[in-house]
Write a protein that holds these residues in place. Structure first.
Motif, PDB file in Angstrom:
ATOM      1  N   ASP A  29       0.847  -1.179   0.000  1.00 18.18           N
ATOM      2  CA  ASP A  29       0.000   0.000   0.000  1.00 18.18           C
ATOM      3  C   ASP A  29       0.888   1.237   0.000  1.00 18.18           C
ATOM      4  OD1 ASP A  29      -2.276   1.505   2.376  1.00 18.18           O
ATOM      5  OD2 ASP A  29      -2.001   1.811   0.245  1.00 18.18           O
ATOM      6  N   ILE A  83       0.897  -2.708   4.455  1.00 15.25           N
ATOM      7  CA  ILE A  83      -0.379  -2.022   4.662  1.00 15.25           C
ATOM      8  C   ILE A  83      -0.227  -1.054   5.819  1.00 15.25           C
ATOM      9  CG2 ILE A  83      -1.376  -3.695   6.282  1.00 15.25           C
ATOM     10  CD1 ILE A  83      -4.038  -3.403   4.675  1.00 15.25           C
ATOM     11  N   GLN A  95      -5.024  -8.790   5.444  1.00 17.90           N
ATOM     12  CA  GLN A  95      -3.684  -8.694   4.868  1.00 17.90           C
ATOM     13  C   GLN A  95      -2.721  -9.658   5.539  1.00 17.90           C
ATOM     14  OE1 GLN A  95      -2.038  -6.298   2.256  1.00 17.90           O
ATOM     15  NE2 GLN A  95      -1.142  -8.327   2.536  1.00 17.90           N
ATOM     16  N   CYS A 171      -2.639  -2.793  -4.305  1.00 19.22           N
ATOM     17  CA  CYS A 171      -3.099  -1.607  -3.585  1.00 19.22           C
ATOM     18  C   CYS A 171      -4.585  -1.353  -3.823  1.00 19.22           C
ATOM     19  CB  CYS A 171      -2.287  -0.392  -4.019  1.00 19.22           C
ATOM     20  SG  CYS A 171      -2.759   1.124  -3.161  1.00 19.22           S
ATOM     21  N   GLN A 298      -6.255  -3.871  -1.284  1.00 19.80           N
ATOM     22  CA  GLN A 298      -6.124  -3.336   0.066  1.00 19.80           C
ATOM     23  C   GLN A 298      -7.158  -2.258   0.350  1.00 19.80           C
ATOM     24  OE1 GLN A 298      -1.982  -2.330  -0.382  1.00 19.80           O
ATOM     25  NE2 GLN A 298      -1.312  -4.122   0.782  1.00 19.80           N
TER      26      GLN A 298
END
Length: 327
Positions: A29, A83, A95, A171, A298
């Protein structure tokens, strides 16, 4: 290797086309470019019962040195690199399961030639980005939610037909994730195109890259010498073939059929979901999403968690027909 936590989806990522029988990677991310697909060791036993093997300790090549770590410590470091700590806890838990699953997937395939003395490494080009959570916490970084998410999901991985899955992630996708077949050319039952809401919360959900005509021409001619890019820029691109999720699978460029992933790599695009506008002096790519678009999004996980979804719900949404298993 990127070890610093960056805000948002801020880095351009690269993906190479190679078959599923090699190892998948994901995108942080905003922490590190997504891992390419690169050759890996042959699977030890792709159909082995994931719960039967001992994965409690792993050897990780960190800064070039093989280091023995408890699996859960390694997972903490990967999640911290992948993340943001301020995402909803259920999204971070999802995650954590994806990161642990990917690690076990790699372990089940044996050590690769790239690092024969270690099971995994901290190079995002091959395995996953990694941060030393203990060191960074001692230095004042708040990674408490990451650590809690890993503890809460300890030992949990996703399996399909009893084997750990290639739990790829990225992402942010467009309104739908991409199917593996449309990105890597291999149909993977648990990596299909799925609805993925909430992507617009990411600052890089919509982006653009403008390339001067001469730079574009030179880049294309170096990569595709037979491409005809001597005329007006608005004649260089012709019909494209798109996936159901909107990504460009192939496009006619200078008379050649070129894969969308190749265009993305050449010009540093956030995704293969792009459209093009031209002037006499430049070509501009307009993109939606950030990353390869396959598997867990994410920002999709973030949105679903904000709507009350559990991490189990999130994982079921992105990895269809998989089973949450404890190793």
């Amino acid at each position: 290797m990127r070890k610093l936590l960056l805000a948002g989806c801020g880095l351009v990522s690269v993906l190479y086309l190679l078959p599923m029988v090699w190892s998948f990677g994901g995108i942080a991310d905003g922490q590190a470019p997504e891992m390419p697909l690169i050759p890996d060791a042959a699977p030890v036993d792709a159909a082995a019962d994931a719960g039967a093997a001992d994965y409690s300790t792993v050897t990780v090549e960190i800064d070039g040195t093989p280091t023995s770590l408890p699996l859960e410590t390694y997972v903490e470091g990967v999640v911290a690199a992948e993340i943001s700590n301020d995402f909803p806890l259920e999204a971070i838990r999802a995650q954590a399961v994806a990161a642990r699953t990917y690690a076990v997937y790699k372990l089940s395939r044996g050590r690769p030639d790239v690092h024969p003395d270690a099971d995994l490494c901290d190079d995002y080009h091959h395995c996953a980005a990694y941060r030393d959570v203990a060191v960074e916490t001692a230095a004042g970084s708040d990674l408490s939610r990451v650590r809690q998410a890993v503890r809460d999901t300890e030992g949990e991985i996703l399996t399909y037909d009893g084997a750990p899955i290639a739990a790829v992630f990225h992402c942010v996708s467009g309104p739908r994730t991409e199917a593996a077949a449309d990105v890597w050319g291999e149909d993977i039952p648990y990596l299909q195109s799925e609805v993925s809401p909430g992507g617009s919360a990411c600052s890089e959900y919509e982006s653009s890259v403008t390339v001067p005509v001469e730079d574009f021409r030179q880049t294309v001619q170096e990569s595709f010498p037979s491409a005809e890019v001597s005329g007006a820029p608005d004649t260089w691109f012709k019909a494209s073939v798109r996936s159901d999720a909107g990504g460009v699978i192939t496009v006619k460029l200078g008379g050649l059929t070129v894969e969308g992933t190749a265009v993305r790599e050449l010009f540093g695009l956030n995704s293969t979901n792009f459209t093009i506008t031209t002037t006499e002096d430049s070509i501009t790519f307009h993109t939606i999403g950030y990353g390869h678009g396959v598997g867990l999004s994410q920002y999709g996980a973030k949105y679903l968690a904000e709507q009350g979804a559990t991490y189990q719900d999130i994982l079921s949404n992105y990895y269809q027909d998989t089973v949450l298993t404890r190793i």
